[in-house]
Design an enzyme around this catalytic site. Structure first.
Site, PDB file in Angstrom:
ATOM      1  N   GLU A   1       5.507 -64.120 -47.303  1.00 60.91           N
ATOM      2  CA  GLU A   1       5.847 -62.807 -46.754  1.00 60.91           C
ATOM      3  C   GLU A   1       5.720 -61.707 -47.822  1.00 60.91           C
ATOM      4  OE1 GLU A   1       6.512 -61.944 -43.703  1.00 60.91           O
ATOM      5  OE2 GLU A   1       7.545 -60.027 -43.864  1.00 60.91           O
TER       6      GLU A   1
ATOM      7  N   THR B   1      -3.050 -51.346 -33.385  1.00 56.23           N
ATOM      8  CA  THR B   1      -2.407 -52.032 -34.503  1.00 56.23           C
ATOM      9  C   THR B   1      -1.799 -53.357 -34.058  1.00 56.23           C
ATOM     10  OG1 THR B   1      -0.907 -51.757 -36.379  1.00 56.23           O
ATOM     11  CG2 THR B   1      -0.118 -50.968 -34.231  1.00 56.23           C
TER      12      THR B   1
END
Ligand SMILES: *[C@@H]1O[C@H](CO)[C@@H](O)[C@H](O)[C@H]1NC(C)=O
Ligand SMILES: *[C@@H]1O[C@H](CO)[C@@H](O)[C@H](O)[C@H]1NC(C)=O
Length: 533
Positions: free
Chosen positions: A394, A521
């Protein structure tokens, strides 16, 4: 003394119990040992059987489609019509106002994959959603990109290239557009502020909008969906709202909140129309604001020239100032900055940027941008293949950022320290592989996507879905986290994985050298309104 006696008595009685229930106790003991060795000596999961059998792009597309169907079935059985499945518990959650986020986000992908059963199930459902009611706060940005974008895209696909899937439900397809309009009408009071910049959060029951500050990405990522709604319906009000608020982002004030040309701060004061900081980032808070600058130019060059100019400024500054190559390595990451110094950290969210630079470089014919995008994409690929699972973490950092001894060790062996080792089924890296493949046609990017897909399925699959995992740099991936299976798994990760192997169609990026559609997006393709570039 007393406690010693008690312990001895306890041990004695334990022994007696053990003798009495010998078989059961032995099994329990074995289970405990098995469980402990699993934690102490984790095993790598088996490679899925199809991983090496599917070789051609067509075979691989077919496997991705099967895996999508499997995930849909798990959600439909255990979570529908709630927002998400929690795969570890066969339970559900409602993080998106309980309007069925996964179903809405999956519709376009099911259409693109040409799966009539799933399209029908979702088409039956969407007209039943009441977008005017929810007890939870509504996030304008999330609701726009997931629900509004999901429904508009499905509407365009099912009235366009995939219209054969709509044959027995034309009125439900029409409902995608009426529901989009209802949703936008429900949300539009967010823009009712002194400046016209929308507030971030809405309470529908109180008809109240909250938040005196909002982020560049939350404000700047509405423009594609709301403009498209106006262009399809002919009702100008939606485009007018986002047009007005975008002006504040395209002409940022005060001057000091633009640390480098084109790079803007993160927070905007909604009542004054001014940025409040100069912290620029390609991660959360900034990311899709920059992404949409160039995508709006793809959408309509005539109307969005200024957006393109701002994007070009931002890219030039990014290449020069915001990208960093950690010392001694060959990887380049996008970090954050206030213009004074760099933060020396990056992460999975920033990995979409490779694809965005490649798209912009291609349509503007600037090789330097394409090459830079490919470099970012390659670095994100290294973020994947250098870990124990083949999946990227992450967030990462590197010296001179302050790091723990473990992170310093990782930096020496991996080229980056891992500051958050989770994997949340995020799509950004595969999304960039998709753009890299579509623009270069180098099959290496298809192979990278395949290996990412294999690693993700091997490590995150449960009986009914795919679970976030806790440690991408541990053999086996650490723990399945018991958190939700995000709806973007359906709208983005599966879609980009499918499309990188799928045949040429008009929705593909760089189809016959041009773009007739542009991906939001959230991975929802919308038809452009200008001429294709
Ligand atoms: C792209 O730019 C190059 C020079 O950088 C030029 O030779 C070429 O003709 C351009 N292509 C198009 C399609 O404009
Ligand atoms: C960096 O170097 C490694 C090993 O020398 C190589 O395998 C990798 O492809 C390089 N990556 C980039 C992004 O240049």
């Amino acid at each position: 003394m007393v406690s010693m006696r008690i312990i001895r008595i306890r041990i004695l009685s334990l022994r007696r119990a053990f003798k009495k229930h010998f078989v059961a106790s032995a099994i329990l003991l074995l289970l405990a040992v098995w469980f402990a060795t699993g934690i102490l000596f984790p095993r790598a999961p088996e490679r899925p059987k199809w991983a090496d059998r599917a070789v051609t792009p067509a075979q691989r597309a077919e496997v991705v489609k099967d895996v999508f169907k499997f995930a849909w079935r798990g959600y439909y059985t255990h979570a529908f019509p709630n927002d998400e499945l929690i795969p570890l518990w066969n339970w559900y959650s409602n993080s998106r106002n309980g309007w069925g986020a996964t179903a809405v986000e999956a519709l376009g992908t099911a259409a693109i994959m040409d799966i009539p059963e799933i399209v029908d199930q979702i088409l039956d459902f969407i007209p039943t959603i009441d977008f005017t009611k929810t007890k939870d706060p509504v996030d304008l940005f999330e609701t726009t990109i997931r629900y509004l974008g999901g429904m508009l895209s499905a509407y365009e696909l099912l009235t366009g290239p995939m219209h054969h899937l709509a044959h027995n439900k034309p009125e439900n397809v029409e409902s995608l557009l009426t529901q989009s309009t209802t949703l936008a009408n429900t949300l539009k009071f967010a823009f009712d502020t002194p400046t016209g910049i929308p507030r971030k959060t809405l309470l529908l029951d109180k008809q109240m909008a909250t938040g005196s500050i909002n982020t560049a990405s939350s404000i700047g990522t509405l423009v594609l969906e709301w403009t498209r709604l106006s262009d399809i319906t002919g009702d100008e009000q939606y485009a007018a709202l986002v047009d007005k608020s975008m002006n504040y982002l395209l002409n940022p004030k005060p001057q000091i909140t633009e640390p480098y040309p084109g790079i803007v701060g993160t927070w905007v004061n909604v009542d004054r129309g001014e940025f409040t900081d100069a912290w620029g980032t390609w991660g959360g808070g900034g990311d899709s604001f920059y992404e949409y600058l160039i995508k709006m130019f793809v959408y309509d060059q005539a109307r969005f020239g200024l957006n393109m100019e701002r994007w070009v400024k931002a890219i030039d500054s990014t290449i020069e100032y915001v990208a960093e190559t950690p010392q001694g390595g060959n990887l380049t990451f996008l970090t954050h900055t206030t213009g004074k110094s760099l933060d020396h950290e990056s992460g999975h969210l920033q990995c979409f940027a490779g694809g965005n630079f490649i798209l912009g470089g291609k349509i503007l014919n600037i090789t330097r941008y394409i090459d830079f995008g490919l470099k970012i994409t390659e670095s994100c690929h290294e973020m994947y293949i250098r870990t124990a699972t083949g999946i990227g973490p992450e967030t990462i950092s590197w010296p001179p950022a302050r790091m723990t001894p473990e992170q310093e060790n990782q930096f020496k062996t991996l080229g980056f320290g891992i500051t958050n080792a989770n994997f949340d089924l995020r799509p950004e890296t595969v999304e960039s592989y998709y753009y890299a493949y579509r623009v270069t046609k180098d099959r290496k990017y298809q192979d990278w996507a395949w290996e990412a897909f294999v690693a993700i399925v091997a490590h995150t699959k449960t009986r009914n879905g795919f679970s976030p995992i806790s440690n991408v740099n541990k053999v086996g991936g650490g723990m399945k986290r018991g958190s939700k299976q995000e709806s973007f798994l359906f709208s983005e990760l599966f879609k980009y994985l499918y499309l990188i192997f799928a045949e040429e169609t008009e929705i593909q990026v760089n189809y016959e050298g041009r773009n007739e559609w542009v991906f939001s997006t959230e991975g929802h393709p919308l038809r452009i309104s200008g001429t294709a570039v």
